[in-house]
Scaffold this active site. Structure first.
Site, PDB file in Angstrom:
ATOM      1  N   ASP A 178      19.656 -78.739  35.082  1.00 34.74           N
ATOM      2  CA  ASP A 178      18.963 -78.455  33.828  1.00 34.74           C
ATOM      3  C   ASP A 178      19.209 -77.019  33.383  1.00 34.74           C
ATOM      4  O   ASP A 178      19.351 -76.736  32.189  1.00 34.74           O
ATOM      5  CB  ASP A 178      17.454 -78.678  33.994  1.00 34.74           C
ATOM      6  CG  ASP A 178      17.104 -80.153  34.092  1.00 34.74           C
ATOM      7  OD1 ASP A 178      18.010 -80.990  33.895  1.00 34.74           O
ATOM      8  OD2 ASP A 178      15.936 -80.462  34.364  1.00 34.74           O
ATOM      9  N   ALA A 179      19.245 -76.094  34.348  1.00 37.04           N
ATOM     10  CA  ALA A 179      19.451 -74.680  34.016  1.00 37.04           C
ATOM     11  C   ALA A 179      20.821 -74.460  33.388  1.00 37.04           C
ATOM     12  O   ALA A 179      20.964 -73.714  32.410  1.00 37.04           O
ATOM     13  CB  ALA A 179      19.298 -73.817  35.268  1.00 37.04           C
ATOM     14  N   GLU A 180      21.847 -75.118  33.939  1.00 36.03           N
ATOM     15  CA  GLU A 180      23.196 -74.977  33.386  1.00 36.03           C
ATOM     16  C   GLU A 180      23.271 -75.584  31.990  1.00 36.03           C
ATOM     17  O   GLU A 180      23.918 -75.031  31.092  1.00 36.03           O
ATOM     18  CB  GLU A 180      24.206 -75.649  34.320  1.00 36.03           C
ATOM     19  CG  GLU A 180      24.368 -74.941  35.651  1.00 36.03           C
ATOM     20  CD  GLU A 180      25.180 -75.748  36.650  1.00 36.03           C
ATOM     21  OE1 GLU A 180      26.068 -75.172  37.303  1.00 36.03           O
ATOM     22  OE2 GLU A 180      24.919 -76.966  36.780  1.00 36.03           O
ATOM     23  N   ASP A 218      20.717 -75.950  29.849  1.00 31.28           N
ATOM     24  CA  ASP A 218      19.964 -75.067  28.946  1.00 31.28           C
ATOM     25  C   ASP A 218      20.785 -73.839  28.573  1.00 31.28           C
ATOM     26  O   ASP A 218      20.715 -73.354  27.436  1.00 31.28           O
ATOM     27  CB  ASP A 218      18.657 -74.633  29.608  1.00 31.28           C
ATOM     28  CG  ASP A 218      17.651 -75.777  29.718  1.00 31.28           C
ATOM     29  OD1 ASP A 218      17.793 -76.756  28.966  1.00 31.28           O
ATOM     30  OD2 ASP A 218      16.740 -75.684  30.559  1.00 31.28           O
ATOM     31  N   LEU A 276      12.146 -80.966  21.937  1.00 28.72           N
ATOM     32  CA  LEU A 276      11.344 -79.746  21.853  1.00 28.72           C
ATOM     33  C   LEU A 276      12.206 -78.525  22.105  1.00 28.72           C
ATOM     34  O   LEU A 276      13.149 -78.575  22.899  1.00 28.72           O
ATOM     35  CB  LEU A 276      10.210 -79.773  22.888  1.00 28.72           C
ATOM     36  CG  LEU A 276       9.110 -80.817  22.716  1.00 28.72           C
ATOM     37  CD1 LEU A 276       8.183 -80.781  23.920  1.00 28.72           C
ATOM     38  CD2 LEU A 276       8.331 -80.563  21.442  1.00 28.72           C
ATOM     39  N   GLU A 322      -0.160 -79.288  28.337  1.00 24.86           N
ATOM     40  CA  GLU A 322      -0.086 -80.467  29.206  1.00 24.86           C
ATOM     41  C   GLU A 322       1.200 -80.414  30.020  1.00 24.86           C
ATOM     42  O   GLU A 322       2.211 -79.849  29.576  1.00 24.86           O
ATOM     43  CB  GLU A 322      -0.114 -81.745  28.372  1.00 24.86           C
ATOM     44  CG  GLU A 322       1.045 -81.850  27.387  1.00 24.86           C
ATOM     45  CD  GLU A 322       0.911 -83.038  26.441  1.00 24.86           C
ATOM     46  OE1 GLU A 322       0.833 -84.167  26.945  1.00 24.86           O
ATOM     47  OE2 GLU A 322       0.873 -82.816  25.215  1.00 24.86           O
ATOM     48  N   LYS A 370       4.734 -81.253  31.507  1.00 22.36           N
ATOM     49  CA  LYS A 370       5.922 -81.912  30.942  1.00 22.36           C
ATOM     50  C   LYS A 370       6.479 -82.863  32.004  1.00 22.36           C
ATOM     51  O   LYS A 370       7.079 -82.428  32.983  1.00 22.36           O
ATOM     52  CB  LYS A 370       6.963 -80.868  30.547  1.00 22.36           C
ATOM     53  CG  LYS A 370       8.201 -81.450  29.862  1.00 22.36           C
ATOM     54  CD  LYS A 370       9.142 -80.342  29.429  1.00 22.36           C
ATOM     55  CE  LYS A 370      10.364 -80.922  28.711  1.00 22.36           C
ATOM     56  NZ  LYS A 370      11.198 -81.744  29.619  1.00 22.36           N
ATOM     57  N   LYS A 372       1.176 -77.438  22.194  1.00 20.37           N
ATOM     58  CA  LYS A 372       1.196 -77.968  20.830  1.00 20.37           C
ATOM     59  C   LYS A 372       0.010 -77.399  20.059  1.00 20.37           C
ATOM     60  O   LYS A 372      -1.085 -77.256  20.622  1.00 20.37           O
ATOM     61  CB  LYS A 372       1.092 -79.500  20.836  1.00 20.37           C
ATOM     62  CG  LYS A 372       2.215 -80.214  21.575  1.00 20.37           C
ATOM     63  CD  LYS A 372       1.959 -81.704  21.654  1.00 20.37           C
ATOM     64  CE  LYS A 372       3.031 -82.413  22.456  1.00 20.37           C
ATOM     65  NZ  LYS A 372       2.724 -83.847  22.645  1.00 20.37           N
ATOM     66  N   CYS A 416      19.878 -72.505  73.421  1.00 16.28           N
ATOM     67  CA  CYS A 416      19.675 -73.319  74.612  1.00 16.28           C
ATOM     68  C   CYS A 416      20.756 -72.992  75.635  1.00 16.28           C
ATOM     69  O   CYS A 416      21.929 -72.847  75.288  1.00 16.28           O
ATOM     70  CB  CYS A 416      19.739 -74.798  74.237  1.00 16.28           C
ATOM     71  SG  CYS A 416      19.855 -75.922  75.633  1.00 16.28           S
TER      72      CYS A 416
END
Length: 712
Positions: free
Chosen positions: A52-54, A56, A102, A135, A137, A311, A453
């Protein structure tokens, strides 16, 4: 088919302020095509290939270029696009009221600017802001439900915002979507809109079921929800645990309230699930506080969220504010960090690696970070646990950037549960009970950060990992004997040490059942495995040394040792003699250029263990080790140079490319540094390519590299 790697265009590497008009035009064309493809994969295929970041970041760059060059805005600009065209497998539904997207906010400052834009547009006094609803998302799939006289008549996806997919039959199988609604203020026609999602627990169960059926798994709950809803057979959707939250509307012959919060309350009274965390805020400060509170409790929610939505509450003000481009002026999504998330540390598990290292792994309440569900994170070592004061039960911040292993960044001390105690790191191996120690560097006196170990090959955890290393690509490279098969064979007692691999075919005749008769095998696969093992009875000395898995002896050190001792007989004789630290053999080993004190000690300790010596002798009875012959690198254009390969090569496999470079006298490194001379970049080259650019290291394509070394 592997495509030829493409370098990013010059326009993609320039800051927006550096672009000329002509460059900006080309960059906008590139961004429009790239964003459209990502929209198609995300909304149409439920199979995104970037985070999502890339995504955006691509949209922000497009918006910034359009703001600087408004005359270059394209007709297919992403700024005006919503979602993707509906899939061809479903009938199309035209939305009577568009389903828009949005705008995004990524910081408190962005939210403050959003409120200030509203104030200016409405000509309100300085510092005044209309009441907002806040609210969570929901990270799911947007759906529009059309009710006429209280009856559900159709359900459609967002699609491209204007036309969606008719998924009515599938939506009717979702228990939380009412087939009929009733109550006060119910209009004759109303489109109730919201999000179809899947709980994390249900997502985990679904993936486990798919794995058992040998099917492709979903990356996260959002993809699972979208993929489940888009099934062509409603019976399949009915078998998937989907849920629904209502939060907005489309066409409505009348509305049951004058505010956003009042209409959503009416939805609840009609039988729709609405989010209980929605609240009304009288200021930006209240909205931001709601954001922080929900972010802190994100891990305790049963469903995924990726931010908060604000909103304007009054519907008359929403009407006045209207819309811009693909989004309303009166709403904004305040996104959580795509690379970080807050969750709860449920346990700390100690894993034992190939070299005996005890590695603490955080077992987390599952949370989606960067588009992937994270349940485990590295804690590195006991010093790191103590430094961060990480305790079981803590609320922690987890980070996953790019392809980096998830890690705990910090503890949210305000949420530490009462009675949480510091973690006590074990001093014995959890796999075999052997003593676990932290080594001391004899030269510096520094204590190793890792506890190990001392069980060696008697430790089952190390045995499996050593066997996996033994058959790996850069060691014996036995095709068909991967991690899964090694683990299964070890658990069944078929392979306990390397020599057992080469006696497997001979022992198979006496097995019951034989390998070909076992689940997942067959006559052909068993025959192919035995043939692959047989083909590896001859091996080069340097690969043999590396395959032993001696700590601190990697590929480069193994090659130095092979070059120094030439034959397997000389190497074994010398290594057995190194147990005498004052003897000539140890001194000779220590004097080899490229072999440090740490590697000397590791080799001496390895060959001092009787079970290791026996394992090597048993192995040598089954294989043939070829002497090492140094290549003639006279006239080689890359002799003495340090090179790094990154990305996917089209004409050569990575192992073949490395071997070829070494034959020509080049040193192949695994990471880019100031000592690197050339980086050869294939497709999907990542951080190494970026590092090369930062250091000014010469970068070549695969074709340029092959031309340099004269390879056809």
């Amino acid at each position: 088919m592997i495509t030829k790697p493409k370098r990013p265009p010059l326009t993609a590497t320039l800051a927006v302020g550096e672009l000329t008009s002509r460059q900006a035009e080309r960059e906008l064309a590139r961004l429009a095509a790239e964003i459209a493809e990502h929209d198609r994969r995300y909304h149409g295929d439920d199979d995104p290939v970037i985070s999502d970041a890339e995504y955006d970041a691509l949209r922000r760059r497009n918006d910034e270029i359009e703001a600087r060059f408004p005359d270059l805005v394209r007709g297919d600009s992403p700024a005006g696009a919503v979602g993707a065209a509906p899939a061809t497998g479903f009938a199309k539904v035209r939305h009577s009221v568009a389903m828009l997207s949005l705008a995004n906010a990524f910081s408190d400052e962005d939210v403050a600017e959003f409120a200030e834009r509203i104030r200016r547009f409405l000509s309100l006094p300085e510092g005044e802001c209309p009441a907002l609803t806040a609210e969570p998302k929901i990270d799911g799939l947007s759906i529009s439900l059309r009710y006429e006289e209280g009856e559900l008549v159709s359900a459609a996806t967002r699609g491209d915002g204007q036309v969606g997919e008719n998924v009515t039959a599938n939506v009717r199988t979702i228990a939380s979507v009412p087939a009929r609604i009733s109550g006060g203020g119910l209009p004759a026609v109303i489109e109730v809109r919201g999000e179809v999602y899947m709980d994390r627990a249900d997502f985990t169960s679904l993936n486990e079921r798919l794995a058992g059926e040998g099917k492709k798994l979903f990356a996260n709950p959002r993809n699972a929800a979208a993929g489940s809803l888009r099934q062509k057979n409603p019976a399949v959707t009915a078998g998937r645990p989907l849920s629904f939250f209502a939060y907005t509307w489309g066409e409505a012959s009348a509305l049951p309230g004058e505010t956003q919060s009042a209409v959503v309350a009416a939805f609840s009274s009609w039988g729709f699930p609405t989010n209980p965390l929605m609240r009304r805020c009288n200021s930006v400060a209240e909205a931001l506080e709601a954001y922080r509170q929900v972010e802190a409790m994100r891990a305790t929610l049963s469903y995924d969220i990726d931010g908060m939505v604000y909103k304007v509450d009054r519907l008359d003000l929403q009407e006045r504010l209207g819309f811009v481009s693909r989004a309303p002026r009166w709403a904004i999504a305040h996104k959580f960090s795509a690379e970080r998330a807050t969750t709860i540390l449920r346990d700390i598990e100690i894993q034992v690696g190939r070299t005996g290292a005890l590695t603490p792994v955080a077992k987390l309440e599952p949370v989606t970070v960067g588009g992937v569900v994270v349940q485990n994170a590295t804690l590195h070592n006991e010093d790191e646990i103590a430094r961060k004061d990480v305790r079981i039960g803590d609320t922690v911040v987890v980070q996953r950037a790019g392809d980096v292993i998830p890690q705990i960044v910090e503890v949210v001390m305000a949420h530490r549960p009462a009675g949480a105690r510091p973690f006590s790191f074990p001093t014995v191996c959890p796999a075999c009970g052997s003593h676990a120690v932290r080594e001391v560097n004899q030269r510096t006196g520094k204590v190793d950060a890792v506890r190990r170990c001392t069980g060696g090959l008697v430790c089952p955890a190390q045995a499996v990992e050593r066997l996996k290393h033994f058959v790996s690509r850069d060691a014996f490279d036995i095709e068909g004997l991967g991690d899964k098969q090694v683990t299964a064979f070890h658990e069944e007692g078929l392979i306990a040490q390397p020599a057992d691999i080469f006696t497997l075919a001979g022992r198979d005749a006496a097995m019951s059942p034989r390998l070909a008769e076992r689940d997942g095998w067959g006559a052909t696969s068993a025959r192919n495995l035995f043939a692959a093992i047989e083909a590896r009875r001859d091996i080069a000395l340097d690969r043999f040394i590396y395959a032993l898995g001696v700590r601190h002896v990697g590929e480069t050190t193994a090659r130095v040792l092979a070059r120094s001792y030439v034959t397997i007989e000389a190497f074994i004789e010398a290594m057995r003699a190194t147990t005498d630290r004052e003897g000539a053999a140890y001194g000779e080993l220590d004097s080899i250029d490229g072999i440090g004190e740490v590697a000397c000690e590791a080799l001496a300790e390895f060959f001092a263990e009787p079970h290791n010596v026996k394992a090597v002798d048993d192995l040598l009875a089954e294989i043939r080790v070829a002497p090492f012959f140094a290549p003639d690198t006279a006239g080689s254009p890359v002799a003495g140079l340090t090179v790094v390969f990154t990305g996917t090569l089209e004409r050569l496999g990575r192992a073949e490319a490395k071997a070829q470079a070494e034959r020509l006298g080049a040193k192949v490194a695994g990471s880019v540094s100031g000592k690197t001379d050339i980086v050869i970049a294939g497709a999907a080259a990542g951080s190494k390519l970026k590092k090369a650019a930062e250091l000014g290291v010469r970068v070549m394509s695969e074709e340029e590299w092959l031309a340099l070394i004269g390879s056809p």
